[in-house]
Design an enzyme around this catalytic site. Structure first.
Site, PDB file in Angstrom:
ATOM      1  N   LYS A 151      80.650  85.523  28.010  1.00 15.36           N
ATOM      2  CA  LYS A 151      79.625  86.509  28.384  1.00 15.36           C
ATOM      3  C   LYS A 151      78.246  86.068  27.872  1.00 15.36           C
ATOM      4  O   LYS A 151      77.262  86.053  28.612  1.00 15.36           O
ATOM      5  CB  LYS A 151      79.994  87.885  27.817  1.00 15.36           C
ATOM      6  CG  LYS A 151      78.976  88.930  28.143  1.00 15.36           C
ATOM      7  CD  LYS A 151      79.384  90.301  27.627  1.00 15.36           C
ATOM      8  CE  LYS A 151      78.126  91.095  27.329  1.00 15.36           C
ATOM      9  NZ  LYS A 151      78.101  91.669  26.005  1.00 15.36           N
ATOM     10  N   ASP A 153      79.534  93.341  31.069  1.00  9.93           N
ATOM     11  CA  ASP A 153      79.531  94.154  29.852  1.00  9.93           C
ATOM     12  C   ASP A 153      80.197  95.495  30.187  1.00  9.93           C
ATOM     13  O   ASP A 153      80.800  95.627  31.254  1.00  9.93           O
ATOM     14  CB  ASP A 153      78.098  94.320  29.304  1.00  9.93           C
ATOM     15  CG  ASP A 153      77.274  95.280  30.159  1.00  9.93           C
ATOM     16  OD1 ASP A 153      77.722  95.634  31.281  1.00  9.93           O
ATOM     17  OD2 ASP A 153      76.193  95.695  29.702  1.00  9.93           O
TER      18      ASP A 153
END
Ligand code: SF4
Length: 228
Positions: free
Chosen positions: A130, A149
């Site tokens: 991420k 997210d």
């Protein structure tokens, strides 16, 4: 011959094609909400943003980025001093350790530069897929993957684009649906929409411009209509 897309992928792609322009019109200024002026600053801010709001990270980095300008600055500082500097972002011991380890690895293996490469980025201490996607998409303009997210995961599921909870599996579901030039923007748009209307609790579906294309929103509105 490449396999033709399944009916599910086709339906979802068509849905994305309708909702993406609406989101772009609704949030014309959507962008990365972590303040940064260089790839290193974005990398640091993203590491600090784990389990912390972007607003809080921005408050901390305003001072931090004046004190630490290069990887050598982070590598040199005593761990305890750095812990105090990032304390209010939470999990500060781990974060300080990650920042120091990341900075040292940049010095040891990348001539003090942030690498523009997924494989090299995820090798850095404290950097997962991420974080690497955030840096590649926003500091280098490279759409190598899609940042998932909590907002992106929640909204993608509500919009019927994935059934998965695991961020990596959500990303894999989204990749064939979203046009690659829009991968970084997609995350920003969903984060903005997640904050504005599609909140975790009590999403404002009745006011949502995506309602027509949102299976979960339609269920919620029907239930509310029945007083459920
Ligand atoms: Fe979220 Fe409701 Fe909009 Fe769907 S209709 S995207 S659930 S706010």
């Amino acid at each position: 011959m490449p396999k033709p897309p399944s009916a599910t992928v086709r339906t979802r792609t068509e849905r994305v094609a309708r909702i993406l322009p609406i989101l772009k019109r609704t949030y014309p200024n959507a962008k990365c909400s972590l303040d940064h002026a260089s790839p290193l600053e974005l990398l640091v801010a993203t590491i600090l943003s784990a389990q912390c709001t972007d607003d809080r990270v921005n408050i901390v980095t305003r001072t931090l980025f004046r004190k630490y300008r290069t990887p050598a600055d982070y590598a040199r500082v005593p761990q305890q001093e750095l812990e105090l500097d990032v304390q209010s972002t939470g999990f500060y011991r781990n974060k300080a350790k990650s920042l120091k380890g990341m900075a040292q690895a940049l010095l040891d293996h990348h001539a003090g530069q942030v690498p523009q490469d997924m494989a090299a980025l995820v090798e850095l201490p404290g950097v997962g897929r991420k974080t690497a996607n955030v840096v590649l998409g926003n500091a280098f303009g490279q759409n190598v993957g899609i940042v998932v997210d909590t907002h992106v995961g929640r909204l993608s599921k509500r919009l019927g684009l994935t059934k998965e909870d695991d961020p990596v599996k959500v990303e894999l579901d989204l990749i064939p649906l979203i046009p690659q030039p829009d991968w970084a923007l997609w995350s920003h748009l969903l984060i903005y929409h997640g904050r504005a209307l599609c909140t975790a609790r009590n999403p404002k579906c009745e006011q949502c411009p995506l309602l027509q294309d949102c299976p979960e929103g339609q269920k919620i509105v029907t239930q509310r209509g029945k007083g459920g």
